[in-house]
Scaffold this motif. Structure first.
Motif, PDB file in Angstrom:
ATOM      1  N   ALA A 159       0.842  -1.182   0.000  1.00 36.65           N
ATOM      2  CA  ALA A 159       0.000   0.000   0.000  1.00 36.65           C
ATOM      3  C   ALA A 159       0.883   1.240   0.000  1.00 36.65           C
ATOM      4  O   ALA A 159       2.047   1.184   0.422  1.00 36.65           O
TER       5      ALA A 159
ATOM      6  N   LYS B  39       3.616   2.217   2.740  1.00 38.61           N
ATOM      7  CA  LYS B  39       3.800   1.073   3.642  1.00 38.61           C
ATOM      8  C   LYS B  39       4.750   0.064   3.024  1.00 38.61           C
ATOM      9  O   LYS B  39       4.999   0.067   1.826  1.00 38.61           O
TER      10      LYS B  39
ATOM     11  N   SER C 230      -5.061 -10.839   8.205  1.00 37.53           N
ATOM     12  CA  SER C 230      -5.905  -9.734   7.736  1.00 37.53           C
ATOM     13  C   SER C 230      -6.813 -10.127   6.576  1.00 37.53           C
ATOM     14  O   SER C 230      -7.804  -9.431   6.314  1.00 37.53           O
TER      15      SER C 230
ATOM     16  N   GLN D 270     -12.073  -4.388   1.454  1.00 38.34           N
ATOM     17  CA  GLN D 270     -12.114  -3.237   2.334  1.00 38.34           C
ATOM     18  C   GLN D 270     -11.175  -2.163   1.803  1.00 38.34           C
ATOM     19  O   GLN D 270     -10.279  -2.447   0.999  1.00 38.34           O
ATOM     20  N   LEU D 271     -11.388  -0.936   2.265  1.00 37.85           N
ATOM     21  CA  LEU D 271     -10.541   0.170   1.809  1.00 37.85           C
ATOM     22  C   LEU D 271      -9.064  -0.139   2.039  1.00 37.85           C
ATOM     23  O   LEU D 271      -8.214   0.212   1.209  1.00 37.85           O
ATOM     24  N   GLN D 272      -8.780  -0.788   3.153  1.00 36.68           N
ATOM     25  CA  GLN D 272      -7.382  -1.072   3.481  1.00 36.68           C
ATOM     26  C   GLN D 272      -6.772  -2.188   2.634  1.00 36.68           C
ATOM     27  O   GLN D 272      -5.593  -2.503   2.775  1.00 36.68           O
ATOM     28  N   ASP D 273      -7.555  -2.786   1.749  1.00 35.05           N
ATOM     29  CA  ASP D 273      -6.999  -3.759   0.812  1.00 35.05           C
ATOM     30  C   ASP D 273      -6.399  -3.082  -0.416  1.00 35.05           C
ATOM     31  O   ASP D 273      -5.787  -3.758  -1.254  1.00 35.05           O
ATOM     32  N   THR D 274      -6.590  -1.776  -0.532  1.00 36.59           N
ATOM     33  CA  THR D 274      -6.014  -1.040  -1.645  1.00 36.59           C
ATOM     34  C   THR D 274      -4.497  -1.132  -1.611  1.00 36.59           C
ATOM     35  O   THR D 274      -3.864  -0.820  -0.603  1.00 36.59           O
ATOM     36  N   ALA D 275      -3.922  -1.596  -2.731  1.00 38.35           N
ATOM     37  CA  ALA D 275      -2.475  -1.805  -2.785  1.00 38.35           C
ATOM     38  C   ALA D 275      -2.109  -2.284  -4.177  1.00 38.35           C
ATOM     39  O   ALA D 275      -2.982  -2.640  -4.978  1.00 38.35           O
TER      40      ALA D 275
END
Length: 124
Positions: free
Chosen positions: A40, A43, A63, A87-92
């Motif tokens: 991401a 990160k 996760s 989920q938004l946090q899977d953006t990568a």
């Protein structure tokens, strides 16, 4: 030498699904565990999932466990990453990699061959 090519990335709404593909080619491509990693923005790259040479054994990061499924079509030398409930946090940027020596390792240092990556963007 093993060449890795990812495909299937794109833009998806939160809660949606996407399937990534990773095709391996080259003389040693059939004898490798395949892993998916992601990075991401801002990160470090992190482990997502891995599958053994035979396709029998799998490993997942906490996760994504229960939401993502890794599978393999040995006839096509292709590994899939089915991603559900995104989920938004899977953006990568998602990368696949081949490991000829260890077994579904979560450590990126164990992987010898890497693809160029495919972007997955989850929006709200």
């Amino acid at each position: 030498q093993v060449q890795m090519v990812e495909s299937g990335g794109g833009l998806v709404l939160a809660g949606g699904s996407l399937r990534l593909s990773c095709t391996a080619s080259g003389p040693s491509s059939g004898g490798a565990s395949i892993g998916w990693f992601r990075q991401a923005p801002g990160k470090e790259r992190e482990f997502v999932a891995a599958i053994s040479r035979s396709g029998t054994y799998t490993r997942y990061a906490d996760s994504v466990n229960g939401r993502f499924t890794i599978s393999k079509d040995n006839a096509k030398n292709t590994v899939y990453l089915e991603m559900n409930s995104l989920q938004l946090q899977d953006t990568a940027v998602y990368y696949c990699a081949a490991d000829r020596f260890s077994f579904t390792s979560p450590a990126e240092g164990n992987y010898q061959y890497w693809g160029q990556g495919t972007q997955v963007t989850v929006s709200s």
